[in-house]
Design a protein around this motif. Sequence first.
Motif, PDB file in Angstrom:
ATOM      1  N   GLU A  27      -3.120   7.325  -4.028  1.00 30.38           N
ATOM      2  CA  GLU A  27      -3.516   5.852  -3.082  1.00 30.38           C
ATOM      3  C   GLU A  27      -3.668   4.467  -3.603  1.00 30.38           C
ATOM      4  O   GLU A  27      -4.193   4.662  -5.084  1.00 30.38           O
ATOM      5  CB  GLU A  27      -5.280   6.016  -2.528  1.00 30.38           C
ATOM      6  CG  GLU A  27      -5.616   4.687  -1.445  1.00 30.38           C
ATOM      7  CD  GLU A  27      -6.987   5.009  -1.315  1.00 30.38           C
ATOM      8  OE1 GLU A  27      -6.840   4.686   0.474  1.00 30.38           O
ATOM      9  OE2 GLU A  27      -7.932   5.494  -1.603  1.00 30.38           O
TER      10      GLU A  27
ATOM     11  N   ASP B  44      -9.843   9.121  -2.732  1.00 28.93           N
ATOM     12  CA  ASP B  44     -10.530   8.181  -1.568  1.00 28.93           C
ATOM     13  C   ASP B  44     -12.269   8.140  -1.922  1.00 28.93           C
ATOM     14  O   ASP B  44     -12.854   7.915  -2.208  1.00 28.93           O
ATOM     15  CB  ASP B  44      -9.433   8.579  -0.502  1.00 28.93           C
ATOM     16  CG  ASP B  44     -10.609   6.949   1.121  1.00 28.93           C
ATOM     17  OD1 ASP B  44      -9.898   6.242   0.029  1.00 28.93           O
ATOM     18  OD2 ASP B  44     -10.530   7.478   1.964  1.00 28.93           O
TER      19      ASP B  44
ATOM     20  N   SER C 237       0.703  -1.510   0.288  1.00 31.29           N
ATOM     21  CA  SER C 237       0.227   0.100   0.267  1.00 31.29           C
ATOM     22  C   SER C 237       0.754   1.087  -0.137  1.00 31.29           C
ATOM     23  O   SER C 237       2.114   1.355   0.784  1.00 31.29           O
ATOM     24  CB  SER C 237      -0.486   0.452   1.455  1.00 31.29           C
ATOM     25  OG  SER C 237      -0.355   0.424   2.409  1.00 31.29           O
ATOM     26  N   TYR C 238       0.447   2.267  -0.913  1.00 33.32           N
ATOM     27  CA  TYR C 238       0.772   3.536  -0.466  1.00 33.32           C
ATOM     28  C   TYR C 238      -0.141   4.402  -1.091  1.00 33.32           C
ATOM     29  O   TYR C 238      -1.115   4.668  -1.388  1.00 33.32           O
ATOM     30  CB  TYR C 238       1.886   3.928  -1.824  1.00 33.32           C
ATOM     31  CG  TYR C 238       2.630   4.944  -2.042  1.00 33.32           C
ATOM     32  CD1 TYR C 238       3.822   5.388  -1.990  1.00 33.32           C
ATOM     33  CD2 TYR C 238       2.007   6.194  -2.774  1.00 33.32           C
ATOM     34  CE1 TYR C 238       4.239   6.069  -1.431  1.00 33.32           C
ATOM     35  CE2 TYR C 238       2.522   6.866  -3.294  1.00 33.32           C
ATOM     36  CZ  TYR C 238       3.633   7.032  -2.746  1.00 33.32           C
ATOM     37  OH  TYR C 238       4.424   8.575  -2.843  1.00 33.32           O
ATOM     38  N   SER C 239       0.091   5.702   0.161  1.00 38.21           N
ATOM     39  CA  SER C 239      -0.855   6.997  -0.528  1.00 38.21           C
ATOM     40  C   SER C 239      -0.014   8.205   0.391  1.00 38.21           C
ATOM     41  O   SER C 239       1.378   8.756   1.349  1.00 38.21           O
ATOM     42  CB  SER C 239      -1.389   6.225   1.051  1.00 38.21           C
ATOM     43  OG  SER C 239      -1.044   6.862   2.726  1.00 38.21           O
TER      44      SER C 239
ATOM     45  N   GLY D  98      -4.703   1.581  -7.721  1.00 36.03           N
ATOM     46  CA  GLY D  98      -4.249   2.480  -6.962  1.00 36.03           C
ATOM     47  C   GLY D  98      -5.161   3.632  -7.879  1.00 36.03           C
ATOM     48  O   GLY D  98      -5.166   3.942  -9.247  1.00 36.03           O
TER      49      GLY D  98
ATOM     50  N   ARG E  72       6.018   5.437   2.048  1.00 33.44           N
ATOM     51  CA  ARG E  72       4.670   4.385   1.630  1.00 33.44           C
ATOM     52  C   ARG E  72       3.146   4.974   2.597  1.00 33.44           C
ATOM     53  O   ARG E  72       1.974   4.779   1.784  1.00 33.44           O
ATOM     54  CB  ARG E  72       4.971   3.595   2.844  1.00 33.44           C
ATOM     55  CG  ARG E  72       5.623   2.087   1.039  1.00 33.44           C
ATOM     56  CD  ARG E  72       4.832   0.989   2.103  1.00 33.44           C
ATOM     57  NE  ARG E  72       6.299   0.129   1.517  1.00 33.44           N
ATOM     58  CZ  ARG E  72       6.626  -0.822   0.113  1.00 33.44           C
ATOM     59  NH1 ARG E  72       5.765  -0.304  -0.099  1.00 33.44           N
ATOM     60  NH2 ARG E  72       7.489  -1.236   0.456  1.00 33.44           N
ATOM     61  N   GLU E  73       4.293   6.173   3.340  1.00 34.30           N
ATOM     62  CA  GLU E  73       2.630   7.121   3.766  1.00 34.30           C
ATOM     63  C   GLU E  73       2.909   8.640   4.230  1.00 34.30           C
ATOM     64  O   GLU E  73       4.132   9.200   4.637  1.00 34.30           O
ATOM     65  CB  GLU E  73       1.793   6.609   5.060  1.00 34.30           C
ATOM     66  CG  GLU E  73       2.458   5.635   6.286  1.00 34.30           C
ATOM     67  CD  GLU E  73       2.400   6.703   7.031  1.00 34.30           C
ATOM     68  OE1 GLU E  73       3.432   7.114   7.723  1.00 34.30           O
ATOM     69  OE2 GLU E  73       1.146   7.646   6.728  1.00 34.30           O
TER      70      GLU E  73
ATOM     71  N   PHE F 143      -3.635   0.580  -3.255  1.00 28.59           N
ATOM     72  CA  PHE F 143      -3.602  -0.781  -2.396  1.00 28.59           C
ATOM     73  C   PHE F 143      -3.524  -2.330  -3.138  1.00 28.59           C
ATOM     74  O   PHE F 143      -4.569  -2.057  -3.832  1.00 28.59           O
ATOM     75  CB  PHE F 143      -4.679  -1.022  -1.388  1.00 28.59           C
ATOM     76  CG  PHE F 143      -5.262  -2.005  -0.496  1.00 28.59           C
ATOM     77  CD1 PHE F 143      -3.906  -1.441   0.638  1.00 28.59           C
ATOM     78  CD2 PHE F 143      -5.901  -2.693  -0.758  1.00 28.59           C
ATOM     79  CE1 PHE F 143      -3.926  -2.910   2.204  1.00 28.59           C
ATOM     80  CE2 PHE F 143      -6.295  -3.632   0.297  1.00 28.59           C
ATOM     81  CZ  PHE F 143      -5.315  -3.796   1.758  1.00 28.59           C
ATOM     82  N   GLY F 144      -2.693  -3.329  -2.731  1.00 25.92           N
ATOM     83  CA  GLY F 144      -2.873  -4.520  -4.026  1.00 25.92           C
ATOM     84  C   GLY F 144      -2.426  -4.242  -5.080  1.00 25.92           C
ATOM     85  O   GLY F 144      -2.947  -5.055  -5.592  1.00 25.92           O
TER      86      GLY F 144
END
Length: 155
Positions: A83, A54, A2-4, A89, A138-139, A85-86
Amino acid sequence: MSYSIQSIVALRGVFPCELPDALEVVELKGGVEMIPLGTIAREFHGIPFLPLTDEGDVELPSALTQLCTQIAMRGDFAYIEAEVFGGAGTQAYVLFSGGKAGSPIVANDAINYALQLLGVRTGKDSDEFESVGLGRHRETDSWLTHSPSIQIIEP
């Protein structure tokens, strides 16, 4: 994985010396600076988490637009968010030019487009995102020097 990320980016020298409360500038590679909009900054300024990617908003929330216009002093900059995830994004940006907000752009390579518009150039083996080092954390809170657990008490 995951990354945001949720931040404001510009070439060095665009941001004012004095920023609104709860904000700090982080140096990236290639002469780019970033103001991460981490947990504390979002809470302090009333900014939602990733409103374009999001929440699916089609325009910037007014609190975010107001904050960006406060720092629009010396040149163009972009609000960016992503964002992932998996492996799937979304990315988004809004370019601020001449103190005015453009339209939000939501696309797979939105952050690369925003960085290109700001003048970021790459080598042949990397994209703009990679060349400025946006993958280092990653965030968003990980970019900040203060702890996101700090409580801001308003007077």
